[in-house]
Design an enzyme around this catalytic site. Sequence first.
Site, PDB file in Angstrom:
ATOM      1  N   LYS A   5       0.253   3.365  -2.960  1.00 53.63           N
ATOM      2  CA  LYS A   5      -0.926   4.242  -3.081  1.00 53.63           C
ATOM      3  C   LYS A   5      -0.552   5.729  -3.045  1.00 53.63           C
ATOM      4  CE  LYS A   5      -3.843   0.589  -1.189  1.00 53.63           C
ATOM      5  NZ  LYS A   5      -4.521   0.024  -0.016  1.00 53.63           N
TER       6      LYS A   5
ATOM      7  N   TYR B 255      -3.926   2.920   8.034  1.00 55.67           N
ATOM      8  CA  TYR B 255      -5.152   2.163   8.307  1.00 55.67           C
ATOM      9  C   TYR B 255      -5.912   2.833   9.447  1.00 55.67           C
ATOM     10  CZ  TYR B 255      -2.040  -0.948   5.757  1.00 55.67           C
ATOM     11  OH  TYR B 255      -1.163  -1.448   4.850  1.00 55.67           O
TER      12      TYR B 255
ATOM     13  N   TYR C 236      -4.173  -2.379  -9.940  1.00 52.69           N
ATOM     14  CA  TYR C 236      -4.050  -2.322  -8.476  1.00 52.69           C
ATOM     15  C   TYR C 236      -3.145  -3.440  -7.933  1.00 52.69           C
ATOM     16  CZ  TYR C 236      -5.175  -2.563  -3.574  1.00 52.69           C
ATOM     17  OH  TYR C 236      -5.058  -2.619  -2.212  1.00 52.69           O
TER      18      TYR C 236
ATOM     19  N   VAL D 226       1.172  -3.698   3.847  1.00 52.18           N
ATOM     20  CA  VAL D 226       1.189  -4.974   4.568  1.00 52.18           C
ATOM     21  C   VAL D 226       2.443  -5.807   4.281  1.00 52.18           C
ATOM     22  CG1 VAL D 226      -1.308  -5.171   4.922  1.00 52.18           C
ATOM     23  CG2 VAL D 226      -0.276  -6.142   2.856  1.00 52.18           C
TER      24      VAL D 226
ATOM     25  N   SER E 138       0.795  -1.237   0.000  1.00 54.52           N
ATOM     26  CA  SER E 138       0.000   0.000   0.000  1.00 54.52           C
ATOM     27  C   SER E 138       0.822   1.279   0.000  1.00 54.52           C
ATOM     28  CB  SER E 138      -0.955   0.010   1.188  1.00 54.52           C
ATOM     29  OG  SER E 138      -2.060  -0.786   0.884  1.00 54.52           O
TER      30      SER E 138
HETATM   31  N1  GLU Z   1      -2.388  -5.684  -1.806  1.00 55.34           N
HETATM   32  C1  GLU Z   1      -2.916  -5.510  -0.489  1.00 55.34           C
HETATM   33  C2  GLU Z   1      -4.402  -5.662  -0.523  1.00 55.34           C
HETATM   34  O1  GLU Z   1      -4.996  -5.173  -1.394  1.00 55.34           O
HETATM   35  C3  GLU Z   1      -2.524  -4.166  -0.004  1.00 55.34           C
HETATM   36  C4  GLU Z   1      -2.926  -3.946   1.392  1.00 55.34           C
HETATM   37  C5  GLU Z   1      -2.045  -3.004   2.125  1.00 55.34           C
HETATM   38  O2  GLU Z   1      -0.825  -2.989   1.981  1.00 55.34           O
HETATM   39  O3  GLU Z   1      -2.633  -2.232   2.890  1.00 55.34           O
HETATM   40  O4  GLU Z   1      -5.011  -6.271   0.288  1.00 55.34           O
END
Ligand code: GLU
Length: 304
Positions: free
Chosen positions: A67, A240, A188, A258, A64
Amino acid sequence: MDYQSILEDIDAQVRPLLGREGRVASYIPALARVSPHRFGIALRTCDGEEAAAGDATTPFSIQSMSKVFTLTLAIRGLGEALWQRIGREPSGSPFNSLVQLETERGIPRNPFINAGAIAVADRLLSQGADAKAHVLEMLSGLCREPVHIDAEVAQSEADTGFRNTALANFMRGFGTLDNEPARVLDVYFNQCAIAMNCLQVARAAGYLCRDGAHPYDGTAVISETQARRVNALMLTCGTYDAAGEFAFRIGLPCKSGVGGGIVAVLPDRLSLCVWSPALDPTGNSLLGRMALELFVARTGLSVF
Ligand code: GLU
């Protein structure tokens, strides 16, 4: 400030704790195989000074943290129009939650929860370019080294991404996505599967501590206002549903993934990346977070 010895001291403090607590993400099988006995930390100042310690040059899945960079591309391409379909409030819910999307009629709360990042990927596809190549090109250009997608991780995400598929279909039903969910998810999953090391991420995020200016050549990646906004979103939504706790304990705009990475920014001073794969129950790197706390305690640096 002697950043190199500060990072080495943090590495020495954190290393004995590796493997004791926290759990490596297991819902993506390719990530479950990563050793929890890893810790790396690296920073780059606005003046180009660098420091690194531990496993700072070992590549890991940025997940993430990607992002931040896709948001940057979307903001650059669309400006304010981006916010017609994506909110800017912390969600207070797990990063892959479906519940809020239902009550808020398919508009994701922010670009850093999965739904929001999937909506950003849709916007990138609509901008026409090859979105995956565009993200890689941007990251390679920012850190001045080739960056690639780990195909095994991308496949693993695609094979098990049932919740993300649900989020994409749901948003398509509400009209938030313009493109076919399968195409959007391909962007994604692949952006999440990009592999980089701490030093590369610290370099790549350099524009966020330099008012949007490229870390090496000073050209505008995004405007000063846009960089400020990305930082604001990182502070309020980047970790998060622990964003409040991060602001309280660390006080730096951060974005975690993650894969165990956390990228942090101190505007006008430095960008920093820390990595340790074992996560706490909120999905943030347990020792990564501890290392950031040690860093701000030791340096007194924070936005507050
Ligand atoms: N590829 C992970 C998912 O979509 C990313 C989650 C993350 O790093 O927050 O669940």
